[in-house]
Motif scaffolding. Sequence first.
Motif, PDB file in Angstrom:
ATOM      1  N   LEU A  61      -4.957   7.044   3.327  1.00  0.00           N
ATOM      2  CA  LEU A  61      -3.989   7.468   2.325  1.00  0.00           C
ATOM      3  C   LEU A  61      -3.578   8.940   2.413  1.00  0.00           C
ATOM      4  CD1 LEU A  61      -2.344   6.883  -0.183  1.00  0.00           C
ATOM      5  CD2 LEU A  61      -4.433   7.040  -1.525  1.00  0.00           C
ATOM      6  N   ILE A 104       5.646   5.406  -9.165  1.00  0.00           N
ATOM      7  CA  ILE A 104       5.849   6.730  -8.547  1.00  0.00           C
ATOM      8  C   ILE A 104       5.653   6.709  -7.026  1.00  0.00           C
ATOM      9  CG2 ILE A 104       5.284   8.011 -10.649  1.00  0.00           C
ATOM     10  CD1 ILE A 104       2.504   8.595  -9.257  1.00  0.00           C
ATOM     11  N   HIS A 105       5.569   5.519  -6.434  1.00  0.00           N
ATOM     12  CA  HIS A 105       5.421   5.434  -4.972  1.00  0.00           C
ATOM     13  C   HIS A 105       6.735   5.853  -4.310  1.00  0.00           C
ATOM     14  CE1 HIS A 105       2.127   2.824  -6.343  1.00  0.00           C
ATOM     15  NE2 HIS A 105       1.523   3.237  -5.242  1.00  0.00           N
ATOM     16  N   GLU A 106       6.644   6.889  -3.472  1.00  0.00           N
ATOM     17  CA  GLU A 106       7.902   7.396  -2.915  1.00  0.00           C
ATOM     18  C   GLU A 106       7.986   7.390  -1.390  1.00  0.00           C
ATOM     19  OE1 GLU A 106       7.135  12.208  -3.223  1.00  0.00           O
ATOM     20  OE2 GLU A 106       9.136  11.427  -3.557  1.00  0.00           O
ATOM     21  N   SER A 150      13.290   0.058  -4.862  1.00  0.00           N
ATOM     22  CA  SER A 150      11.937  -0.039  -4.327  1.00  0.00           C
ATOM     23  C   SER A 150      10.938  -0.254  -5.457  1.00  0.00           C
ATOM     24  CB  SER A 150      11.616   1.266  -3.581  1.00  0.00           C
ATOM     25  OG  SER A 150      10.335   1.193  -3.011  1.00  0.00           O
ATOM     26  N   THR A 154       3.105  -4.870  -8.552  1.00  0.00           N
ATOM     27  CA  THR A 154       3.541  -6.182  -9.057  1.00  0.00           C
ATOM     28  C   THR A 154       4.085  -6.033 -10.480  1.00  0.00           C
ATOM     29  OG1 THR A 154       1.174  -6.526  -9.343  1.00  0.00           O
ATOM     30  CG2 THR A 154       2.226  -7.819  -7.667  1.00  0.00           C
TER      31      THR A 154
HETATM   32  C1  B12 Z   1       0.244   5.901  -1.054  1.00  0.00           C
HETATM   33  C2  B12 Z   1      -0.102   5.017  -2.216  1.00  0.00           C
HETATM   34  C3  B12 Z   1      -0.160   5.608  -3.493  1.00  0.00           C
HETATM   35  C4  B12 Z   1       0.146   7.085  -3.717  1.00  0.00           C
HETATM   36  C5  B12 Z   1       1.668   7.295  -3.720  1.00  0.00           C
HETATM   37  C6  B12 Z   1       2.047   8.672  -3.169  1.00  0.00           C
HETATM   38  C7  B12 Z   1       3.516   8.830  -3.010  1.00  0.00           C
HETATM   39  N1  B12 Z   1       3.949  10.083  -3.128  1.00  0.00           N
HETATM   40  O1  B12 Z   1       4.270   7.892  -2.766  1.00  0.00           O
HETATM   41  C8  B12 Z   1      -0.519   7.322  -5.116  1.00  0.00           C
HETATM   42  C9  B12 Z   1      -1.925   7.836  -4.874  1.00  0.00           C
HETATM   43  C10 B12 Z   1       0.196   8.266  -6.073  1.00  0.00           C
HETATM   44  C11 B12 Z   1      -0.606   5.887  -5.659  1.00  0.00           C
HETATM   45  C12 B12 Z   1      -0.774   5.591  -7.002  1.00  0.00           C
HETATM   46  C13 B12 Z   1      -0.988   4.305  -7.484  1.00  0.00           C
HETATM   47  N2  B12 Z   1      -1.119   3.173  -6.756  1.00  0.00           N
HETATM   48 CO1  B12 Z   1      -0.684   3.075  -4.877  1.00  0.00          CO
HETATM   49  N3  B12 Z   1      -0.643   2.809  -3.037  1.00  0.00           N
HETATM   50  C14 B12 Z   1      -0.360   3.620  -2.047  1.00  0.00           C
HETATM   51  C15 B12 Z   1      -0.517   2.837  -0.698  1.00  0.00           C
HETATM   52  C16 B12 Z   1      -1.897   3.154  -0.132  1.00  0.00           C
HETATM   53  C17 B12 Z   1       0.485   3.104   0.364  1.00  0.00           C
HETATM   54  C18 B12 Z   1       1.927   2.997  -0.084  1.00  0.00           C
HETATM   55  C19 B12 Z   1       2.764   3.612   1.009  1.00  0.00           C
HETATM   56  O2  B12 Z   1       3.242   4.728   0.865  1.00  0.00           O
HETATM   57  N4  B12 Z   1       2.885   2.898   2.127  1.00  0.00           N
HETATM   58  C20 B12 Z   1       3.600   3.376   3.312  1.00  0.00           C
HETATM   59  C21 B12 Z   1       5.078   3.090   3.183  1.00  0.00           C
HETATM   60  C22 B12 Z   1       5.780   3.530   4.449  1.00  0.00           C
HETATM   61  O3  B12 Z   1       5.219   1.686   3.028  1.00  0.00           O
HETATM   62  P1  B12 Z   1       5.908   1.010   1.777  1.00  0.00           P
HETATM   63  O4  B12 Z   1       5.799   1.864   0.583  1.00  0.00           O
HETATM   64  O5  B12 Z   1       5.472  -0.397   1.655  1.00  0.00           O
HETATM   65  O6  B12 Z   1       7.453   1.018   2.159  1.00  0.00           O
HETATM   66  C23 B12 Z   1       7.980   0.271   3.257  1.00  0.00           C
HETATM   67  C24 B12 Z   1       8.420  -1.149   2.878  1.00  0.00           C
HETATM   68  O7  B12 Z   1       7.762  -1.668   1.732  1.00  0.00           O
HETATM   69  C25 B12 Z   1       9.897  -1.064   2.742  1.00  0.00           C
HETATM   70  N5  B12 Z   1      10.479  -0.628   1.483  1.00  0.00           N
HETATM   71  C26 B12 Z   1       9.978   0.158   0.504  1.00  0.00           C
HETATM   72  N6  B12 Z   1      10.887   0.369  -0.450  1.00  0.00           N
HETATM   73  C27 B12 Z   1      11.997  -0.281  -0.078  1.00  0.00           C
HETATM   74  C28 B12 Z   1      13.240  -0.398  -0.696  1.00  0.00           C
HETATM   75  C29 B12 Z   1      14.225  -1.167  -0.100  1.00  0.00           C
HETATM   76  C30 B12 Z   1      15.531  -1.278  -0.763  1.00  0.00           C
HETATM   77  C31 B12 Z   1      13.956  -1.844   1.124  1.00  0.00           C
HETATM   78  C32 B12 Z   1      14.976  -2.710   1.728  1.00  0.00           C
HETATM   79  C33 B12 Z   1      12.718  -1.712   1.750  1.00  0.00           C
HETATM   80  C34 B12 Z   1      11.752  -0.939   1.156  1.00  0.00           C
HETATM   81  O8  B12 Z   1      10.234  -0.097   3.726  1.00  0.00           O
HETATM   82  C35 B12 Z   1       9.274   0.963   3.659  1.00  0.00           C
HETATM   83  C36 B12 Z   1       9.235   1.712   4.956  1.00  0.00           C
HETATM   84  O9  B12 Z   1       8.799   0.952   6.040  1.00  0.00           O
HETATM   85  C37 B12 Z   1      -0.430   1.343  -1.207  1.00  0.00           C
HETATM   86  C38 B12 Z   1      -1.120   0.306  -0.325  1.00  0.00           C
HETATM   87  C39 B12 Z   1      -0.169  -0.442   0.558  1.00  0.00           C
HETATM   88  N7  B12 Z   1      -0.715  -1.038   1.580  1.00  0.00           N
HETATM   89  O10 B12 Z   1       1.028  -0.523   0.321  1.00  0.00           O
HETATM   90  C40 B12 Z   1      -1.028   1.455  -2.605  1.00  0.00           C
HETATM   91  C41 B12 Z   1      -0.629   0.450  -3.683  1.00  0.00           C
HETATM   92  C42 B12 Z   1       0.868   0.161  -3.631  1.00  0.00           C
HETATM   93  N8  B12 Z   1      -0.929   1.171  -4.916  1.00  0.00           N
HETATM   94  C43 B12 Z   1      -1.464   0.409  -5.807  1.00  0.00           C
HETATM   95  C44 B12 Z   1      -1.874   0.853  -7.098  1.00  0.00           C
HETATM   96  C45 B12 Z   1      -2.560  -0.185  -7.981  1.00  0.00           C
HETATM   97  C46 B12 Z   1      -1.648   2.175  -7.528  1.00  0.00           C
HETATM   98  C47 B12 Z   1      -2.017   2.775  -8.879  1.00  0.00           C
HETATM   99  C48 B12 Z   1      -1.777   1.872 -10.107  1.00  0.00           C
HETATM  100  C49 B12 Z   1      -3.489   3.193  -8.753  1.00  0.00           C
HETATM  101  C50 B12 Z   1      -4.141   3.682 -10.016  1.00  0.00           C
HETATM  102  N9  B12 Z   1      -5.021   2.844 -10.511  1.00  0.00           N
HETATM  103  O11 B12 Z   1      -3.828   4.756 -10.476  1.00  0.00           O
HETATM  104  C51 B12 Z   1      -1.152   4.038  -8.937  1.00  0.00           C
HETATM  105  C52 B12 Z   1       0.207   3.742  -9.576  1.00  0.00           C
HETATM  106  C53 B12 Z   1       0.987   4.943  -9.945  1.00  0.00           C
HETATM  107  C54 B12 Z   1       2.387   4.528 -10.374  1.00  0.00           C
HETATM  108  N10 B12 Z   1       2.634   4.475 -11.653  1.00  0.00           N
HETATM  109  O12 B12 Z   1       3.215   4.265  -9.536  1.00  0.00           O
HETATM  110  C55 B12 Z   1      -1.586  -1.044  -5.348  1.00  0.00           C
HETATM  111  C56 B12 Z   1      -0.526  -1.965  -5.952  1.00  0.00           C
HETATM  112  C57 B12 Z   1      -1.093  -3.335  -6.254  1.00  0.00           C
HETATM  113  C58 B12 Z   1      -0.030  -4.202  -6.798  1.00  0.00           C
HETATM  114  N11 B12 Z   1       0.396  -5.169  -5.992  1.00  0.00           N
HETATM  115  O13 B12 Z   1       0.425  -4.029  -7.884  1.00  0.00           O
HETATM  116  C59 B12 Z   1      -1.511  -0.869  -3.798  1.00  0.00           C
HETATM  117  C60 B12 Z   1      -0.916  -2.078  -3.056  1.00  0.00           C
HETATM  118  C61 B12 Z   1      -2.967  -0.600  -3.305  1.00  0.00           C
HETATM  119  C62 B12 Z   1      -3.891  -1.793  -3.498  1.00  0.00           C
HETATM  120  N12 B12 Z   1      -4.117  -2.583  -2.469  1.00  0.00           N
HETATM  121  O14 B12 Z   1      -4.414  -1.989  -4.552  1.00  0.00           O
HETATM  122  N13 B12 Z   1      -0.510   4.983  -4.667  1.00  0.00           N
END
Ligand code: B12
Length: 215
Positions: A61, A104-106, A150, A154
Motif C-alpha cells: 500500500l 476517498i480512493h483516488e 469511480s 461496496t
Molecule cells: C490504497 C487504498 C486505500 C488508501 C487510498 C489512498 C488514496 N489516496 O487513494 C486509503 C488508505 C486512504 C484507504 C482507505 C480505506 N479503504 Co482502501 N484500499 C486501498 C487499496 C489497497 C488499493 C486501491 C488502489 O489505489 N488500487 C490501485 C489502483 C490503480 O487501482 P483501482 O483503484 O482499482 O483503479 C483501477 C480500476 O479499478 C479502474 N478504475 C478505477 N476508477 C475507475 C473509474 C472509471 C470510470 C473506470 C472506467 C475505471 C476505473 O482503473 C484504475 C486504474 O487501473 C484497496 C485494495 C484493492 N485491491 O483495491 C483498498 C480497498 C479498496 N479499501 C478498502 C477499505 C475497506 C478502506 C477503508 C474503509 C478502510 C478503513 N477501515 O478505514 C478506507 C475508506 C476510506 C474512504 N472513505 O474512502 C477495501 C474496500 C472493500 C469493499 N469492497 O468495500 C479494499 C478493497 C481493501 C480490502 N480488501 O479490504 N484505502
Amino acid sequence: MSEELFNAMRQSIIDGEAEEAEALAHQALEQGLDPLEAINQGYVAGVNYVGAQFGCGEMFLPDLVLAGEAMKAAVLVLEPEMQRRGTERQMLGKVVLGTVKGDIHEIGKTLVATMLSASGFEVHDLGVDVPVAKFAEKAREVNADIVGVSALLTTTMVGQKDVIEALADMGLRPNVKVMVGGAPVTRSWAEEIGAEGYSEDAIGAVAEAKRLMGV
Ligand code: B12
C-alpha cells in the motif's frame, strides 16, 4: 538520450520519489520532449510496474500511495504543455471524472484521468468524495460527452447509480454517457445501473471512452 530519461522517470515512480519525478518532468520540457511521450514511455511504465508488483504481493500500500503522488507531481508539471499542444491536437471528447461521495480512493481515478488526457480527452477531474449533484452540474457546465464515476467501496458503489439518476433529472441523458469503474465494480453492475461503459483498468477506460465517442 531520451531513453535514459524515460528509464529515470519509470524508476522515480517505482521509488515513489515525487521530487525526482517532478525534476525529470522539468528536464523533459527543457529538452523539448513530447510530454505525452514522457508520460507514456516513462511514468506510466513505472505505474504499470508498481500495479503489477502490487497485484502479486511484491509491493504494498505505501508503495502505491507514493507512486501515485509521484505520478501526480510529474503530471502537474507536464499538463500545461500537454494542454498547449492539445489545442493543436484534435480532442476526442470531454470527460467529467470523480470518485463518489463518501469515498476517498483516488489513485485509480487519477490514473484513469491521466490516461484519458494523455490519449487526447479533455478531462475535468472533480477529485474524491464528490457529491452526486456536482457530477451533473459540471457535466452541464462543460457540455461533457462522458461522465466517469469511480467507487472503491461496496458501500459507495450505489453512488454511481445516483449520478446516472442526477444526470437524467437534469435532462442530460442519454446524450451524456456514463462510464463506471473501481475494484468492486463489475460489468454486470454497470449493466444493472444503465452505465454504457465499464473497465477494470485505466488502459481499458481509454478504449471504452473511445468506443463511446465512436472513434
Ligand atoms: C490504497 C487504498 C486505500 C488508501 C487510498 C489512498 C488514496 N489516496 O487513494 C486509503 C488508505 C486512504 C484507504 C482507505 C480505506 N479503504 Co482502501 N484500499 C486501498 C487499496 C489497497 C488499493 C486501491 C488502489 O489505489 N488500487 C490501485 C489502483 C490503480 O487501482 P483501482 O483503484 O482499482 O483503479 C483501477 C480500476 O479499478 C479502474 N478504475 C478505477 N476508477 C475507475 C473509474 C472509471 C470510470 C473506470 C472506467 C475505471 C476505473 O482503473 C484504475 C486504474 O487501473 C484497496 C485494495 C484493492 N485491491 O483495491 C483498498 C480497498 C479498496 N479499501 C478498502 C477499505 C475497506 C478502506 C477503508 C474503509 C478502510 C478503513 N477501515 O478505514 C478506507 C475508506 C476510506 C474512504 N472513505 O474512502 C477495501 C474496500 C472493500 C469493499 N469492497 O468495500 C479494499 C478493497 C481493501 C480490502 N480488501 O479490504 N484505502
